[in-house]
Design a protein around this motif. Structure first.
Motif, short mmCIF file in Angstrom:
data_model
loop_
_atom_site.label_atom_id
_atom_site.label_comp_id
_atom_site.label_asym_id
_atom_site.label_seq_id
_atom_site.Cartn_x
_atom_site.Cartn_y
_atom_site.Cartn_z
N ALA A 1 0.96 -1.10 0.09
CA ALA A 1 -0.13 0.02 -0.32
C ALA A 1 1.03 1.15 -0.14
O ALA A 1 2.28 1.74 1.78
N ARG B 1 -10.17 2.60 4.66
CA ARG B 1 -9.99 1.72 5.11
C ARG B 1 -9.69 0.26 4.61
O ARG B 1 -9.13 -0.56 4.11
N THR C 1 -8.44 -1.71 1.30
CA THR C 1 -7.79 -2.89 1.40
C THR C 1 -8.63 -4.05 0.24
O THR C 1 -7.91 -4.98 0.13
N LEU D 1 -6.14 -3.29 -2.23
CA LEU D 1 -5.48 -4.02 -2.09
C LEU D 1 -4.88 -5.83 -2.05
O LEU D 1 -4.25 -6.35 -3.35
N VAL D 2 -5.43 -6.65 -1.54
CA VAL D 2 -6.38 -7.70 -2.07
C VAL D 2 -6.91 -8.36 -3.22
O VAL D 2 -5.67 -9.81 -3.38
N HIS E 1 2.00 -2.09 4.62
CA HIS E 1 1.14 -1.13 4.81
C HIS E 1 2.61 -0.17 5.81
O HIS E 1 3.66 -1.32 6.89
N PHE F 1 -6.86 -2.40 8.22
CA PHE F 1 -6.13 -2.89 7.14
C PHE F 1 -6.29 -4.60 7.60
O PHE F 1 -6.61 -4.69 6.67
N GLU F 2 -5.37 -4.57 8.57
CA GLU F 2 -5.08 -5.98 8.76
C GLU F 2 -6.31 -6.70 9.24
O GLU F 2 -6.61 -8.26 8.20
N SER G 1 -9.18 -6.61 8.08
CA SER G 1 -9.80 -5.90 6.61
C SER G 1 -9.14 -7.60 5.99
O SER G 1 -9.81 -8.09 5.07
N ALA G 2 -8.37 -6.75 5.59
CA ALA G 2 -6.83 -8.51 4.77
C ALA G 2 -7.50 -9.45 4.73
O ALA G 2 -7.92 -10.55 3.99
N VAL H 1 1.08 -10.86 6.19
CA VAL H 1 1.04 -8.69 6.01
C VAL H 1 2.12 -9.07 6.48
O VAL H 1 3.19 -9.37 7.39
#
Length: 412
Positions: free
Chosen positions: A9, A94, A98, A101-102, A115, A127-128, A130-131, A140
């Motif tokens: 990110a 966020r 995400t 990103l994913v 990130h 972020f995490e 959600s990921a 991560v």
């Protein structure tokens, strides 16, 4: 042997540029991901910088409409306000970022995402969580939580020195003594000189809202239409025979940001409770979000049953906590969101709003269907209401109070 791929990110700033180089030195291939959620950013320049540092590729994705339609406006519909003051501009962005990103990680077969969020803040959690909700098998890399990184880079000066050594371009413009997060919903300011809650913010810190002394001298009156609690159109008198009518969500937010900013609407300076247990001071400006929230609250009180409104208030506070703490994709948030959406089935109508000198004032509201009964509430006609019934109502409610008075007298 093929290197593991990391999706970073990337913001284009000092921190993530140094993290990019550090990951490359740790023998990873890195693809930078940049989400356009409405921040004032030169994406072309940031892309060139990342490629110059050594990124394998740079993905720039325009998520403005996605962010507004699937996160910001639903937050208005649900009435989400964290601790009664913060409209969750960063918190809502966020999970949106995400998702991008994913998706990039899955498409490119990456093993990791990374990130630049710090170890003390909320964003690392958002972020995490959600990921992991979207990509349970993913991993991560959070450099600011790794001793080999944070012991080496203990402050901005260490990052600048590293950037010079590695020929990473560093802005010649002095960095503002605070950190900023920006998207189309809001701008936040924290840390640095703002860490003292007793310090008055520096003059000129705000970017999109005017000081009240410089605000417009004339009020603006607009009509906002809602369907099932979602703002669907805005009518703005243009000074001509025909008013300006906006129906595109992006145009609505952009226009209300400009209008609200001209009137100094949407500024707050608060101390909030982070999920980690720390208190932090934050400054926020959210012009469009403030206008839409104020109008929605008014229409909701007009349209909803009293007890439904109270249950909904409890649920919206819970949902605001879920969003702030990073649980947008959790089962409890999904369930609560569906309940809140159900409450909005009858929140349809128009609210007339007066915007002037930092204030958003409701002038009128209309709806084709409402629990407001003009005849029933009128002081001029009975309207089907029997005044003598109020005597029994008062007597029944007074019974408990009389008994408590008797009890209190005996207890003395």
């Amino acid at each position: 042997m093929a290197k593991d791929l990391v999706i970073l990110a990337y913001s284009g700033g000092l921190d993530t540029s140094c993290i990019l180089k550090w990951l490359i030195q740790k023998n990873y291939d890195v693809v930078c991901y940049m989400a356009d959620v409405g921040q004032n950013e030169d994406f072309k320049k940031a892309r060139e910088k990342a490629l110059g540092v050594g990124a394998k590729d740079v993905i720039v994705e325009d998520l403005r409409k996605e962010f507004i339609s699937n996160y910001m406006l639903p937050a208005v519909q649900m009435g989400l306000v964290y601790e009664n003051r913060y409209y969750l501009g960063t918190s809502l962005a966020r999970p949106c970022i995400t998702v991008g990103l994913v998706n990039a990680a899955k498409k490119l077969g990456a093993k990791y995402i990374s990130h630049g969020a710090t170890g003390k803040g909320n964003d690392q959690v958002r972020f995490e969580l959600s990921a992991y909700s979207l990509w349970p098998e993913g991993k991560v890399i959070a450099p600011w939580r790794l001793p080999e990184f944070f012991e080496r880079f203990q402050g901005r000066s260490d990052l600048i020195e590293f950037a010079k050594q590695e020929n990473i371009p560093v802005s010649a413009t002095p960095k503002e003594p605070w950190s900023t997060d920006e998207n189309i919903m809001h701008i936040s300011y924290e840390s640095g000189v703002l860490e003292d809650p007793g310090a008055i913010p520096p003059s000129g810190i705000f970017k999109i809202t005017r000081d009240l002394k410089q605000a417009e001298d004339y009020p603006s009156v607009i009509d906002i239409n809602f369907e099932k609690g979602l703002p669907v159109s805005v009518r703005i008198p243009s000074g001509h025979e025909k008013s300006l009518v906006l129906t595109d969500p992006l145009a609505i937010v952009q226009t209300l940001n400009k209008l609200g900013g001209q009137h100094g609407v949407g500024r707050i300076d608060i101390v909030e409770n982070r999920f980690l247990g720390l208190k932090s001071r934050g400054l926020y400006e959210t012009p469009a979000g403030t206008i839409l929230h104020v109008a929605h609250v008014d229409l909701e009180a007009y349209a909803l049953d009293r007890e439904v409104l109270r249950v909904k208030k409890y649920l919206q506070d819970k949902m605001a906590d879920f969003v702030y703490n990073g649980f947008w994709f959790s089962p409890e948030a999904t369930y609560t969101r569906k309940c809140l959406e159900l409450s909005q089935e009858t929140v349809n109508g128009m609210v007339t709003v007066h915007i002037y000198r930092g204030n958003v004032t409701i002038l009128a509201r209309k709806s084709s269907a409402s629990l407001y009964n003009k005849d029933l509430v009128s002081m001029d006609i009975a309207g089907g209401f029997s005044p003598e019934d109020s005597t029994g109502f008062i007597n029944i409610n007074a019974l408990r109070l009389k008994e408590y008075a008797r009890f209190s007298k005996q207890s003395k």
